[in-house]
Design a protein around this motif. Sequence first.
Motif, PDB file in Angstrom:
ATOM      1  N   PRO A 246       1.078  -1.264  -0.019  1.00  0.00           N
ATOM      2  CA  PRO A 246      -0.145   0.103   0.022  1.00  0.00           C
ATOM      3  C   PRO A 246       0.918   1.359   0.184  1.00  0.00           C
ATOM      4  N   LEU A 247       0.623   2.091  -0.802  1.00  0.00           N
ATOM      5  CA  LEU A 247       1.369   3.468  -0.797  1.00  0.00           C
ATOM      6  C   LEU A 247       1.825   3.977   0.346  1.00  0.00           C
ATOM      7  N   PRO A 248       0.790   4.224   1.365  1.00  0.00           N
ATOM      8  CA  PRO A 248       1.106   4.875   2.519  1.00  0.00           C
ATOM      9  C   PRO A 248       2.107   4.030   3.180  1.00  0.00           C
ATOM     10  N   VAL A 249       2.158   2.716   3.141  1.00  0.00           N
ATOM     11  CA  VAL A 249       3.177   1.868   3.773  1.00  0.00           C
ATOM     12  C   VAL A 249       4.449   2.124   3.190  1.00  0.00           C
ATOM     13  N   ALA A 250       4.585   2.253   2.125  1.00  0.00           N
ATOM     14  CA  ALA A 250       6.059   2.247   1.163  1.00  0.00           C
ATOM     15  C   ALA A 250       6.388   3.560   1.653  1.00  0.00           C
ATOM     16  N   LEU A 251       5.687   4.564   1.887  1.00  0.00           N
ATOM     17  CA  LEU A 251       5.988   5.920   2.266  1.00  0.00           C
ATOM     18  C   LEU A 251       6.511   5.993   3.684  1.00  0.00           C
ATOM     19  N   ALA A 252       5.834   5.275   4.674  1.00  0.00           N
ATOM     20  CA  ALA A 252       6.223   5.224   6.020  1.00  0.00           C
ATOM     21  C   ALA A 252       7.589   4.481   6.074  1.00  0.00           C
ATOM     22  N   LEU A 253       7.628   3.634   5.378  1.00  0.00           N
ATOM     23  CA  LEU A 253       9.050   2.937   5.338  1.00  0.00           C
ATOM     24  C   LEU A 253      10.148   3.397   5.028  1.00  0.00           C
ATOM     25  N   ARG A 254       9.916   4.584   3.785  1.00  0.00           N
ATOM     26  CA  ARG A 254      10.757   5.630   3.328  1.00  0.00           C
ATOM     27  C   ARG A 254      11.115   6.506   4.519  1.00  0.00           C
ATOM     28  N   GLN A 255      10.119   7.024   5.360  1.00  0.00           N
ATOM     29  CA  GLN A 255      10.227   7.803   6.334  1.00  0.00           C
ATOM     30  C   GLN A 255      10.932   7.477   7.436  1.00  0.00           C
ATOM     31  N   ILE A 256      11.219   6.100   7.620  1.00  0.00           N
ATOM     32  CA  ILE A 256      11.924   5.697   8.688  1.00  0.00           C
ATOM     33  C   ILE A 256      13.299   5.615   8.077  1.00  0.00           C
ATOM     34  N   GLY A 257      13.455   5.558   7.003  1.00  0.00           N
ATOM     35  CA  GLY A 257      15.166   5.621   6.202  1.00  0.00           C
ATOM     36  C   GLY A 257      15.203   4.614   5.100  1.00  0.00           C
ATOM     37  N   TRP A 258      14.360   3.621   5.033  1.00  0.00           N
ATOM     38  CA  TRP A 258      14.460   2.436   3.996  1.00  0.00           C
ATOM     39  C   TRP A 258      14.586   3.145   2.446  1.00  0.00           C
TER      40      TRP A 258
ATOM     41  N   CYS B 106       7.047  -2.270  -5.569  1.00  0.00           N
ATOM     42  CA  CYS B 106       8.158  -1.959  -4.887  1.00  0.00           C
ATOM     43  C   CYS B 106       9.387  -3.050  -5.379  1.00  0.00           C
ATOM     44  N   ARG B 107      10.482  -2.509  -5.822  1.00  0.00           N
ATOM     45  CA  ARG B 107      11.574  -3.589  -5.944  1.00  0.00           C
ATOM     46  C   ARG B 107      12.581  -3.558  -4.747  1.00  0.00           C
ATOM     47  N   LEU B 108      12.732  -4.693  -4.417  1.00  0.00           N
ATOM     48  CA  LEU B 108      13.710  -5.012  -3.341  1.00  0.00           C
ATOM     49  C   LEU B 108      14.905  -5.580  -3.561  1.00  0.00           C
ATOM     50  N   MET B 109      15.998  -5.083  -3.713  1.00  0.00           N
ATOM     51  CA  MET B 109      16.951  -5.777  -4.437  1.00  0.00           C
ATOM     52  C   MET B 109      18.180  -6.109  -3.444  1.00  0.00           C
ATOM     53  N   CYS B 110      18.477  -7.498  -3.509  1.00  0.00           N
ATOM     54  CA  CYS B 110      19.592  -8.222  -2.350  1.00  0.00           C
ATOM     55  C   CYS B 110      20.914  -7.796  -2.985  1.00  0.00           C
ATOM     56  N   SER B 111      21.967  -7.730  -2.355  1.00  0.00           N
ATOM     57  CA  SER B 111      23.385  -7.684  -3.039  1.00  0.00           C
ATOM     58  C   SER B 111      24.264  -9.011  -1.990  1.00  0.00           C
ATOM     59  N   TRP B 112      25.568  -8.818  -2.467  1.00  0.00           N
ATOM     60  CA  TRP B 112      26.190  -9.729  -2.045  1.00  0.00           C
ATOM     61  C   TRP B 112      26.608  -9.729  -0.538  1.00  0.00           C
ATOM     62  N   ASP B 113      26.369  -8.519  -0.018  1.00  0.00           N
ATOM     63  CA  ASP B 113      26.677  -7.998   1.467  1.00  0.00           C
ATOM     64  C   ASP B 113      25.311  -7.878   2.365  1.00  0.00           C
ATOM     65  N   THR B 114      24.158  -8.344   1.618  1.00  0.00           N
ATOM     66  CA  THR B 114      23.014  -8.128   2.254  1.00  0.00           C
ATOM     67  C   THR B 114      22.820  -9.533   3.464  1.00  0.00           C
ATOM     68  N   ARG B 115      22.524  -8.848   4.659  1.00  0.00           N
ATOM     69  CA  ARG B 115      22.612 -10.177   5.895  1.00  0.00           C
ATOM     70  C   ARG B 115      21.233 -10.376   6.386  1.00  0.00           C
ATOM     71  N   GLU B 116      21.140 -11.315   6.956  1.00  0.00           N
ATOM     72  CA  GLU B 116      19.903 -12.053   7.429  1.00  0.00           C
ATOM     73  C   GLU B 116      19.311 -10.886   8.442  1.00  0.00           C
ATOM     74  N   GLU B 117      20.035 -10.052   9.213  1.00  0.00           N
ATOM     75  CA  GLU B 117      19.590  -9.280  10.143  1.00  0.00           C
ATOM     76  C   GLU B 117      18.949  -7.949   9.153  1.00  0.00           C
ATOM     77  N   ASP B 118      19.571  -7.767   7.847  1.00  0.00           N
ATOM     78  CA  ASP B 118      18.936  -6.961   7.416  1.00  0.00           C
ATOM     79  C   ASP B 118      17.420  -7.015   6.777  1.00  0.00           C
ATOM     80  N   VAL B 119      17.633  -8.292   6.288  1.00  0.00           N
ATOM     81  CA  VAL B 119      16.038  -8.769   5.822  1.00  0.00           C
ATOM     82  C   VAL B 119      15.174  -8.708   7.049  1.00  0.00           C
ATOM     83  N   GLU B 120      15.510  -9.271   8.056  1.00  0.00           N
ATOM     84  CA  GLU B 120      14.345  -9.394   9.577  1.00  0.00           C
ATOM     85  C   GLU B 120      14.454  -7.715   9.926  1.00  0.00           C
TER      86      GLU B 120
END
Length: 361
Positions: A297-309, A320-334
Motif C-alpha cells: 500500500p502506498l502509505p506503507v511504502a511511504l512510511a518505510l521511507r520515512q523510517i529511512g529505508w 516496489c523492487r527490493l534488491m539484495c546484494s552480495w553483502d545483504t545480511r539476514e539481520e537486514d532482511v529481518e
Amino acid sequence: MREIRRHFASDNYAGICPEAWAALEEANAEHAVGYGDDPWTARASDLIREVFETGCEVFFVFNGTAANSLALASSGQSYHSILCHETAHVETDECGAPEFFSNGMKVLTVPGPLGKVDPSGIEQLVLKRTDLHYPKPRAVSVTQSTELGTVYAAEEVKAVRAKAKEHALTLHMDGARFANAVASLGVQPKEITWQAGVDVLCFGGTKNGAHAGEAVVFFNRDLAREFEYRCKQSGQLCSKMRFLSAPWVGMLEDGAWLRHAAHANAMARRLHDRLLGLTEVKILFPVQANAVFADLPLPVALALRQIGWKFYSFIGQGGCRLMCSWDTREEDVEAFAADLEVCLREAPRDIPIPTGRSRKL
Ligand SMILES: Cc1ncc(COP(=O)(O)O)c(C=O)c1O
C-alpha cells in the motif's frame, strides 16, 4: 530517521567485495603497462574463457550501458533494429545509448510474460514489415536475470535463439546480473550462453561485487572485429586497465562471483518468505534471482521511507523492487520485514500520496 547501513534499493548500493578489493590492492602495488597490455587483463580474460569453457574474445568496459550499447552496435548497421523485451534496460534505462553508439539502430520492443522475450513476438516484429522503409531487424537482446528478477532457463534461451536464427538475427545477452542467473539455475555458464546460441554476453561485474566494470564476451568472434576501436572511440578504453580487470581475477579465481550471487539470491528468497502472507503485501513476480517485487500500500511504502529505508517503485502504483546484494545480511532482511509489519499495522491510510515515480534501477 534511523541510520540504515544496507538498503534494498539496488545492488549498486553495495560496496566492493573483499576478493575484488584485495585484487585491486595487489594490482596497485607496482607499475603495469596501460590500455590492457598487462598481466591482470590477460589473466582475467583467461579466467573468463575458463568459466565459459571456450575460446572467446573478452573486453573490459566501465559500465553496463556501454557494454550493451557497444556489443549491440557490433551486430549491425545503422539501418538495422534491435528487438528486446519492453522492460529491457537497453530500452528503458540507457538514454538511447544503443541507438547513439550504433549510429541509429532502432530499438523495438517485444512483449512477453515475466520480463522475458516471447519468441513469437520476435517473429511478429520481423514479419510485420519487410519493405525498405522499416528498420531491418538484426539483433535480439535478452536480459539474464531479467529486469523483473526472473531467470531464463536454458531451454528458454534456446527457444529465443531458434527464432532469432530463423530470421538471421544475432543474440545478445545483457548479463548485468548473469551471476545471479547461473547461481539460481545451478547450470554451467556455457549452458545458458554459447551452447544456447548467445553470440555476445555483457557479463556484469559491478552488481556482483566489483567497484566498476563489465566484461563484453564475444562467443561469436566475428562480431568482435575491431571492437577495441569502438571501445576507444566511445571513451571506454581504460588507460589503467588493470583496475577494471583485476577485480575479475579476484572474484573468478576462487569462485567468489558465484558465492556472492548465490548469497544475494538466498537473501531475496528469505525476504520473499518473510513477506509472504503479510496482509496487504502481494508478491508480483516469481523470485528467481536477487530481487523481490512486492506490491505495498502506498502509505506503507511511504512510511518505510520515512523510517529511512531506500527502495525503488516503478512497477505500477505500489510496486516496489527490493534488491539484495552480495553483502545483504539476514539481520537486514529481518529489520526490513519487522519495520514493514509495524508500518502495515500503524501507517495511516488517508495521507496525501506524492505523485511521480522514482526510476533508476
Ligand atoms: C538489467 C541491467 N542492465 C544493465 C545495467 C547496467 O547499467 P549501468 O550503465 O548503470 O552500469 C543495469 C543497471 O542498473 C541493469 O539493471
